[in-house]
Design a protein around this motif. Structure first.
Motif: not given
Length: 75
Positions: A60-72
């Motif tokens: 997930t990439a947010e407009e404020d530059g934050r990025v979250n990654v989840a490995v399935f």
């Protein structure tokens, strides 16, 4: 993608396909998996680069530059 990855991007999203195995996600949600171990996918998001070498993941990439990654699956 022609590099072998299966990618889903949920709207609303902003992204660019850079080549057969590389894309840039500016904002939005993405899931990806590689059905073959010799396939490759690179995703640029914010200041992060995620290289998938045979796993499934969500990003997930947010407009404020934050990025979250989840490995399935995989590591």
């Amino acid at each position: 993608m022609s590099g072998g990855a299966i990618v889903s991007i949920a709207a609303p999203a902003s992204f660019s396909i850079l080549d057969a195995s590389t894309l840039e996600l500016t904002t939005g949600k993405l899931t990806a998996r590689l059905p073959e171990h010799d396939d490759e996918l690179t995703v640029h998001a914010g200041e992060m680069e995620v290289r998938d070498l045979g796993m499934g993941f969500g990003l997930t990439a947010e407009e404020d530059g934050r990025v979250n990654v989840a490995v399935f699956n995989g590591s």
